[in-house]
Design an enzyme around this catalytic site. Structure first.
Site, PDB file in Angstrom:
ATOM      1  N   ARG A   1       0.749  -1.172   0.030  1.00 57.32           N
ATOM      2  CA  ARG A   1      -0.141  -0.081  -0.067  1.00 57.32           C
ATOM      3  C   ARG A   1       1.103   1.114  -0.079  1.00 57.32           C
ATOM      4  NH1 ARG A   1      -3.525  -2.345   4.992  1.00 57.32           N
ATOM      5  NH2 ARG A   1      -1.699  -3.482   5.086  1.00 57.32           N
TER       6      ARG A   1
ATOM      7  N   LYS B   1       8.871  -1.474   3.178  1.00 51.63           N
ATOM      8  CA  LYS B   1       8.389  -0.454   3.907  1.00 51.63           C
ATOM      9  C   LYS B   1       8.938  -0.077   5.099  1.00 51.63           C
ATOM     10  CE  LYS B   1       4.411  -1.727   6.231  1.00 51.63           C
ATOM     11  NZ  LYS B   1       2.931  -1.894   6.198  1.00 51.63           N
TER      12      LYS B   1
ATOM     13  N   GLY C   1       2.624 -14.561   5.419  1.00 49.63           N
ATOM     14  CA  GLY C   1       1.719 -13.986   6.643  1.00 49.63           C
ATOM     15  C   GLY C   1       2.676 -13.638   7.756  1.00 49.63           C
TER      16      GLY C   1
ATOM     17  N   GLU D   1      -9.510 -10.309  11.199  1.00 43.81           N
ATOM     18  CA  GLU D   1      -9.076  -9.346  10.312  1.00 43.81           C
ATOM     19  C   GLU D   1     -10.350  -8.811   9.539  1.00 43.81           C
ATOM     20  OE1 GLU D   1      -5.747  -8.187  10.090  1.00 43.81           O
ATOM     21  OE2 GLU D   1      -5.927  -9.590  11.945  1.00 43.81           O
TER      22      GLU D   1
ATOM     23  N   LYS E   1      34.201  23.135   2.330  1.00 40.37           N
ATOM     24  CA  LYS E   1      34.172  21.582   2.145  1.00 40.37           C
ATOM     25  C   LYS E   1      35.498  20.983   2.728  1.00 40.37           C
ATOM     26  CE  LYS E   1      35.961  18.838  -0.491  1.00 40.37           C
ATOM     27  NZ  LYS E   1      36.727  18.087  -1.270  1.00 40.37           N
TER      28      LYS E   1
ATOM     29  N   ASN F   1      40.883  23.045  -6.059  1.00 42.37           N
ATOM     30  CA  ASN F   1      41.537  21.814  -5.497  1.00 42.37           C
ATOM     31  C   ASN F   1      41.616  20.509  -6.241  1.00 42.37           C
ATOM     32  OD1 ASN F   1      38.767  21.916  -5.308  1.00 42.37           O
ATOM     33  ND2 ASN F   1      38.717  20.580  -3.639  1.00 42.37           N
ATOM     34  N   TYR F   2      40.916  20.755  -7.271  1.00 43.10           N
ATOM     35  CA  TYR F   2      40.831  19.672  -8.349  1.00 43.10           C
ATOM     36  C   TYR F   2      41.438  19.794  -9.711  1.00 43.10           C
ATOM     37  CZ  TYR F   2      38.054  15.743 -10.114  1.00 43.10           C
ATOM     38  OH  TYR F   2      37.666  14.406 -10.611  1.00 43.10           O
TER      39      TYR F   2
HETATM   40  C1  UD1 Z   1      -1.530  -6.538  11.351  1.00 40.51           C
HETATM   41  C2  UD1 Z   1      -2.473  -7.603  12.024  1.00 40.51           C
HETATM   42  C3  UD1 Z   1      -3.865  -6.808  12.500  1.00 40.51           C
HETATM   43  C4  UD1 Z   1      -3.370  -5.470  13.276  1.00 40.51           C
HETATM   44  C5  UD1 Z   1      -2.322  -4.811  12.649  1.00 40.51           C
HETATM   45  C6  UD1 Z   1      -1.956  -3.597  13.348  1.00 40.51           C
HETATM   46  C7  UD1 Z   1      -2.043  -9.658  11.108  1.00 40.51           C
HETATM   47  C8  UD1 Z   1      -2.796 -10.924  10.319  1.00 40.51           C
HETATM   48  N1  UD1 Z   1      -2.836  -8.836  11.337  1.00 40.51           N
HETATM   49  O1  UD1 Z   1      -2.365  -6.261  10.153  1.00 40.51           O
HETATM   50  O2  UD1 Z   1      -4.711  -7.497  13.088  1.00 40.51           O
HETATM   51  O3  UD1 Z   1      -4.519  -4.750  13.553  1.00 40.51           O
HETATM   52  O4  UD1 Z   1      -1.375  -5.481  12.048  1.00 40.51           O
HETATM   53  O5  UD1 Z   1      -0.950  -2.537  12.896  1.00 40.51           O
HETATM   54  O6  UD1 Z   1      -1.208 -10.004  11.766  1.00 40.51           O
HETATM   55  N2  UD1 Z   1       4.889  -9.388   7.983  1.00 40.51           N
HETATM   56  C9  UD1 Z   1       6.084 -10.310   7.681  1.00 40.51           C
HETATM   57  N3  UD1 Z   1       5.880 -11.242   7.005  1.00 40.51           N
HETATM   58  C10 UD1 Z   1       4.889 -11.453   6.370  1.00 40.51           C
HETATM   59  C11 UD1 Z   1       3.746 -10.505   6.508  1.00 40.51           C
HETATM   60  C12 UD1 Z   1       4.009  -9.318   7.135  1.00 40.51           C
HETATM   61  O7  UD1 Z   1       7.267  -9.793   8.280  1.00 40.51           O
HETATM   62  O8  UD1 Z   1       4.791 -12.258   5.774  1.00 40.51           O
HETATM   63  C13 UD1 Z   1       5.430  -7.944   8.616  1.00 40.51           C
HETATM   64  C14 UD1 Z   1       5.128  -6.523   7.987  1.00 40.51           C
HETATM   65  O9  UD1 Z   1       6.614  -6.317   7.249  1.00 40.51           O
HETATM   66  C15 UD1 Z   1       4.737  -5.518   8.848  1.00 40.51           C
HETATM   67  C16 UD1 Z   1       3.991  -6.626   9.923  1.00 40.51           C
HETATM   68  O10 UD1 Z   1       4.447  -7.824   9.776  1.00 40.51           O
HETATM   69  O11 UD1 Z   1       5.678  -5.157   9.525  1.00 40.51           O
HETATM   70  C17 UD1 Z   1       2.645  -6.338   9.866  1.00 40.51           C
HETATM   71  O12 UD1 Z   1       2.197  -6.713   8.421  1.00 40.51           O
HETATM   72  P1  UD1 Z   1       0.914  -6.003   7.569  1.00 40.51           P
HETATM   73  O13 UD1 Z   1       0.835  -6.437   6.613  1.00 40.51           O
HETATM   74  O14 UD1 Z   1       1.093  -4.493   7.961  1.00 40.51           O
HETATM   75  O15 UD1 Z   1      -0.479  -6.250   8.603  1.00 40.51           O
HETATM   76  P2  UD1 Z   1      -1.691  -5.416   8.708  1.00 40.51           P
HETATM   77  O16 UD1 Z   1      -2.530  -5.712   7.481  1.00 40.51           O
HETATM   78  O17 UD1 Z   1      -1.375  -4.022   9.149  1.00 40.51           O
HETATM   79 CA    CA Z   2       0.740  -2.930   9.447  1.00 38.48          CA
END
Ligand code: UD1
Ligand code: CA
Length: 455
Positions: A18, A25, A78, A154, A353, A388-389
């Site tokens: 997003r 990010k 996830g 979710e 510089k 200088n260069y």
């Molecule tokens: C997540 C939560 C949601 C909560 C929200 C709060 C889940 C399923 N949902 O949603 O309940 O309200 O955060 O801000 O957890 N990430 C990984 N590996 C992955 C996927 C994500 O490391 O495979 C990391 C992302 O980089 C991020 C964090 O996990 O920093 C959260 O992921 P994001 O996709 O932002 O989750 P939300 O949809 O915000």
């Molecule tokens: Ca998030």
């Protein structure tokens, strides 16, 4: 009570679709600092072991944070899958508990995290809940008739017929998991949901079903727990951070005029008694001492400004040291390695510089000083250029104490102008000028009679 040891696990592997940016990010910046650094700032004082799950742009993240411990989640299936991927590494730290935190929560504070660790007691799973003004994108907290936690659902998977009307209480994305009991539940996560992902949030429903102790720590409308998913959220968070820093400095005795227009990064130190006018930006590891004054429209990065210095308006300064009583600007440019010794003066359209301008020395107008040492009390005339260069290499210029460089002079490095030496205006100096000597290198003026046509 048995001893607890909490290891922190930051989830930072996601792409951040997003944000519509090729950059991972967690490397998007707020006040010029990557988002992930803010999360570390909150975690570092509390936890000795911090692991970070990376995936999207992993190498870039590792390069920005050398010395941190990473676990690679090659495919991002996830948040639950991210925790599964890191679980063995967490166990290897000897932890009894794991604090899992989304890497996209840069406003988080050690105080907020303490609320979770304090409230968790000896339960199995605790997480933080918030009731933000716009809860739309968050995971929703579902409680039973007795207000006990039942699940996190979710937004995409939420069904009023099954889960009832949403209350506005949502999941902040920070969890404390007991290793003993949560490992088995992690193995049972499934991805049968609207996103086809393994959700860490499903641990809640599994834990409740197994009769384990689950706590939702209610934090109300706590801005410090907001997640960043879109440019708009990033800007909101950046503004909140900016305000937090500026207000805190004012409370501690820094005089900041027109504070809505002042931006100060989290790594900057400003002593009480410093004075800052509007429309200034100060970033990086800069320091501003008590009694330093900054006029409007300055952009300053990684500079040390000593007491009693005066930085006038419209200057661009990076990696410079400005000692006591120095005057800078208006319209000066200080580049990395510029050192202005006590009471020196660098004026308008002067670029410095990798050069030292000695105590009380002056370069007041239209000058370039590169790879140069200017002795104490020297006077650099308007339009002086250190050359200088030569197209391949950089060379040094040395200007002795008390020397006087006439206007519109080119000093072709390597070259030395001695102590109390003088260079005539308009010279191109290619050979050293010894101490107490004058060097003039310009065409001699000739006078001839004009031939005027007279009618
Ligand atoms: C997540 C939560 C949601 C909560 C929200 C709060 C889940 C399923 N949902 O949603 O309940 O309200 O955060 O801000 O957890 N990430 C990984 N590996 C992955 C996927 C994500 O490391 O495979 C990391 C992302 O980089 C991020 C964090 O996990 O920093 C959260 O992921 P994001 O996709 O932002 O989750 P939300 O949809 O915000
Ligand atoms: Ca998030």
């Amino acid at each position: 009570m048995p001893e607890t040891k909490i290891t922190a696990l930051v989830l930072a592997a996601g792409k951040g679709t997003r944000m519509h940016s090729p950059r991972p990010k967690v490397l998007q910046t707020l006040l010029r600092e990557p988002m992930l650094r803010y999360v570390y700032r909150a975690l570092d004082p509390m936890f000795s072991d911090i692991l970070t799950v990376i995936g999207h742009g992993a190498e870039e993240v590792e390069t920005v944070f050398p010395g941190r411990s990473f676990v690679v989640q090659a495919e991002q299936l996830g948040t639950g899958h991210a925790v599964q991927t890191a679980w063995d590494a967490v166990k290897a730290t000897g932890a009894t508990h794991c604090l899992v935190i989304n890497g996209d929560t840069p406003l988080v504070t050690p105080e907020a995290l303490s609320r979770l660790t304090d409230a968790a007691g000896d339960g199995d799973l605790a997480f933080m809940t918030i009731t933000p003004k716009s809860p739309a994108g968050f995971g929703r907290v579902v409680r039973d008739e007795d207000r006990r936690i039942a699940a996190i659902v979710e937004a995409k998977d939420y069904d009023i017929a099954v889960h009832g009307h949403a209350t506005g209480e949502v999941n902040a994305g920070i969890y404390l998991l007991r290793l003993d009991t949560m490992g088995a539940l992690l193995d049972r996560l499934e991805n049968r949901n609207a996103s086809g992902e393994f959700y860490v949030t499903d641990l809640v429903e599994l834990a409740v079903a197994d009769g384990l102790t689950v706590t939702g720590v209610q934090c109300g409308d706590d801005l410090s727990l907001m997640g960043i998913n879109s440019p708009r959220e990033l800007i909101q968070a950046e503004n909140a951070l900016r305000r937090r820093i500026v207000e805190d400095l004012i409370d501690r005795g820094v005089l900041i005029h027109n504070p809505d227009t002042v931006i100060i990064g989290p790594g900057v130190t400003v002593e009480p008694g410093a004075e800052i006018f509007g429309h200034c930006e100060i970033y990086g590891e800069s320091s501003v001492a008590a009694g330093a004054r900054l006029g409007s429209y300055n952009q300053i990065t990684d500079c040390a400004l000593a007491s009693g210095c005066l930085v006038k308006e419209f200057n661009h300064m990076e990696g410079a040291v400005v000692e006591e009583g120095v005057q800078v600007g208006p319209y000066a440019r200080l580049r990395p390695g510029a050192v202005l010794r006590r009471a020196a003066k660098v004026g308008n359209f002067v670029e410095v510089k990798k050069s030292v301008v000695g105590e009380g020395a002056k370069a007041s107008h239209l000058t370039y000083l590169g790879d140069t040492e200017v002795g104490a009390g020297a006077n650099i005339g308007a339009g002086t250029i250190t050359c200088n260069y030569d197209g391949k290499n950089k060379f040094r210029t040395v200007i002795g104490e008390g020397a006087f460089i006439g206007s519109n002079t080119a000093l072709v490095a390597p070259v030395t102008v001695g102590r109390d030496a003088l260079v005539g205006a308009g010279s191109t100096i290619t050979k050293d000028v010894p101490d107490e000597c004058a060097g003039i290198a310009r065409g001699k003026q000739v006078i001839i009679k004009r031939r005027l046509k007279r009618s």
